[in-house]
Design an enzyme around this catalytic site. Structure first.
Site, PDB file in Angstrom:
ATOM      1  N   CYS B 156       0.493  -1.265  -0.307  1.00 17.94           N
ATOM      2  CA  CYS B 156       0.908   0.355  -0.030  1.00 17.94           C
ATOM      3  C   CYS B 156       1.129   1.623   0.089  1.00 17.94           C
ATOM      4  CB  CYS B 156      -1.695   0.432   0.947  1.00 17.94           C
ATOM      5  SG  CYS B 156      -1.943   1.400   0.694  1.00 17.94           S
ATOM      6  N   GLY B 296     -10.234  -2.843 -11.377  1.00 15.61           N
ATOM      7  CA  GLY B 296     -10.861  -1.892  -9.559  1.00 15.61           C
ATOM      8  C   GLY B 296     -11.316  -0.884 -10.121  1.00 15.61           C
TER       9      GLY B 296
END
Lengths: 346, 337
Positions: B156, B296
């Site tokens: 991340c 996504g």
């Protein structure tokens, strides 16, 4: 049919069961002042019935030609003959100029149902590639949207007067709210502000000038059509009361007695600083307020977690402000966009 | 009469209301024992915990559902602005906002179990800030019934300590090995690779050596957009992760590179993602070597995208005369070959 807002003291969380994607066709897209356009769209019958909506709710409008994907599929689908007048097929839509990727959220400024189904109206202002595309839409063009989304303004029991404060692109939900006010038998006063007169996204009533001292007058068509007056302010004094919209609201609130204040709700939508100032004025005058907040969002449906706003929360705080107010991030899209003006951590 | 392609809602009327047929057997894929009815998945963080999009897409038609990242403790995430659109892309810095492990298990997982009963496999994405953190979260989640795989978010870009695991091959090998060792063997381990490295084959190999069953790639690219009037970054977090069509060619390249250098010979399948919006995009990933596909950013625009992509793939396979999607995967021939 438009549902009548339920009587309740604070904005409610909607059940999202009916939101869907709908195809729409442009009926009109007219400039209403410098930079602003009023876009009316007809929901395609093939998309089904558009659910009930209420003032404050919004849609996520696609700001690019919705057929691009279909064009690409057609290329590798059945062999097709080209017929004269048919547009060229896009093999590389991503190379066809700047395209808006994400949908853009717009508050409804109106909605109507007639024998041809449902029309929806928004007001948009050219600020980027997506709204530039919108500004070029002509009657008959196709677009698509997801909606209806978000919660709505409440007309609480025991109240009977609404101050509808709209700054800039914050005006659309106020126009829609006038209908609910009229239906509920409330009195309403519009407050309309802009930097200068040609940025006021309203229709003027011919022969009725806005008062320069801030007294409400039936000078704005969107309010006057329901019998409501409006106060117009311009920062440069080119029309109506010279100064900020807050000045108009402050003067009006000052003229109300205690009993009248208790019956009044301030509804506000516009730039963040303006909503903050108006909510503070309302709180100081002991008047309830409901603010329709805006925040950058991707999905509009609670998945991307982008559109966070800080809301006072004593039960389950995530953090505390410097002055000791406990708050929690809420999503403007699904917890809002309408919040009680007193619990927003501005 | 021929329908004009432009103008009145051509594509959408066909796909929005009619009940679609179930996906063709040609689309079935086997990812190291994780058998999916079709390769389509949701990319972590773009479809919440499943129910948010229920009215807009038939989730049961997915091959697998991938959750938003779960961390041991709840996280409130970053300040706004959390997203900004860039040309062909989206920059986000949400900051792993999530309900935390306990609430996830108590409130979100039961709903996913219902979804699993309808077909899709359930993949839980897990983020952490230390090896112990990853190990305990993954062991706990893998012990739950109906979790088919765990996807390790080791990359991340939007939290202070998020990137290290994904960019340091030795550290990555350690965390993957320890997590794999602590998890129920039935549950597959997917490692999501970061593109923010000089040589992605090093981290891919480290993940495989650590015991990853599947690789998913790629996470977002660390990037920045600037407000030139304020002379400030547009995101409150200053930097964010870039996703969307803008990164697709970058992602296809990396999938191809890892497929040839590591995954093909190791027999480790790849879940490809990065800018998939149309079925043509998906085919690029398949040819490059991906066996699974995740959507996504495009979900934000049209939640039905994975279903439409699957339909397009089906037609493509038929037109190519392929009985199975396996005949396409990794078959890209380079010039000179």
């Amino acid at each position: 049919m438009n549902a009548t807002p339920a009587a309740s003291s604070s904005p409610t969380k909607p059940t999202p069961s009916e939101r869907r994607r709908f195809d729409v066709r442009v009926e009109s897209n007219e400039p209403i002042c410098r930079e602003h356009f009023r876009l009316r769209m007809r929901v395609e019958r093939s998309s089904g019935v558009f659910p009930a909506t209420r003032p404050g709710q919004f849609i996520q409008l696609g700001c690019r030609q919705p057929d691009v994907a279909a064009d690409m599929e057609a290329l590798l689908g059945a062999e097709r003959e080209w017929s004269p007048g048919e547009p060229l097929k896009l093999t590389q839509p991503e190379l066809c100029g700047p395209l808006a990727l994400l949908r853009r959220p717009f508050s409804l400024s109106g909605r109507g149902d007639d024998k041809d189904g449902t029309w929806l109206e928004i007001i948009h202002r050219v600020v980027g590639v997506g709204t530039d595309w919108l500004s070029r839409l002509r009657p008959g063009d196709a677009a698509d949207l997801i909606g209806p989304l978000g919660n709505w303004f409440e007309l609480p029991a025991g109240k009977k007067r609404g101050l509808l404060v709209g700054g800039g692109v914050g005006l659309p939900p106020m126009f829609y709210l006038t209908e609910a006010m009229k239906r509920a038998g409330w009195d309403a006063v519009g407050f309309v502000g802009a930097l200068t007169s040609d940025l006021l996204a309203v229709k003027r009533v011919a022969g009725v000038d806005p008062a320069t001292d801030g007294k409400p007058a039936r000078c704005v068509e969107e309010f006057a059509r329901h019998g409501f007056s409006a106060v117009v302010t311009t920062d440069d004094g080119s029309l109506g009361l010279p100064g900020r919209i807050t000045l108009g609201v402050e003067r009006f609130l000052a003229g109300l007695g205690d009993e009248q204040r208790r019956e009044t709700v301030v509804y506000v939508c516009g730039p963040h600083v303006m909503m903050h100032a108006v909510a503070q004025l309302a709180a100081k005058a002991g008047v309830d307020s409901q603010a329709c907040l805006e925040q950058a969002m991707a999905c509009g449906m609670g998945t991307c977690q982008s559109c966070v706003v800080k809301i006072e929360d004593r039960q389950r705080p995530q953090a505390t402000t410097a002055d000791g107010t406990p708050w929690r991030f809420r999503l403007a899209c699904t917890d809002g966009p309408v919040f009680d003006g007193r619990v927003v951590v501005w | 009469m021929r329908q004009p392609l432009h103008g009145l809602g051509y594509n959408t009327a066909m796909t929005s209301t009619a009940a679609p047929p179930s996906t063709s057997p040609a689309l079935a894929v086997d990812l190291a024992g994780l058998c999916l009815a079709n390769p389509m998945m949701t990319a972590s963080g773009t479809c919440g915990y499943g129910y948010e999009y229920a009215e807009l897409m038939d989730l049961s038609r997915l091959g697998a559902f991938v959750t938003k990242s779960v961390t041991r403790e709840a996280r409130k995430g970053n300040e706004a602005y959390r997203i900004v659109e860039t040309r062909g892309g989206m920059l986000n810095a949400i900051g792993l906002a999530n309900v935390g492990l306990e609430v996830f298990l108590a409130e979100k997982l039961p709903q996913l179990r219902k979804l699993r009963a309808a077909g899709p496999k359930i993949i839980v994405n897990v983020a952490g800030h230390s090896v112990d953190d990853y190990v305990s979260s993954c062991a706990r989640i893998a012990s739950e019934p109906d979790v088919d795989a765990i996807e390790l978010n080791v990359s991340c870009p939007n939290v202070k300590d998020g990137l290290t695991f994904g960019t340091d091959p030795a550290l990555l090998r350690t965390v993957v090995a320890q997590v794999r060792g602590a998890m129920d063997a039935k549950v597959k381990l997917i490692v999501k690779l970061s593109p923010n490295v000089a040589d992605i084959t090093l981290t891919a190999r480290a993940a495989v050596e650590g015991g990853a069953n599947i690789l998913s790639m790629i996470n977002t690219y660390t990037a920045m957009a600037v407000d030139i009037h304020k002379r400030r970054p547009r995101l409150a977090n200053n930097t964010g992760g870039l996703s969307g069509p803008a990164i697709r060619p970058l992602a296809v390249h990396l999938v191809h590179r890892v497929y040839r250098a590591v995954a093909r010979d190791a027999g480790v399948p790849i879940i490809g993602m990065g800018g998939i919006q149309y079925w043509q995009d998906a085919v690029e990933f398949l040819l490059a070597g991906a066996s699974g596909l995740a959507v996504g950013t495009a979900l934000f625009v049209d939640p039905a995208t994975p279903i439409k992509v699957a339909q397009g793939l089906e037609q493509y396979l038929a037109k190519q005369g392929c009985k199975s999607i396996r005949e396409v995967i990794g078959t890209l021939k380079l010039h000179g070959e």
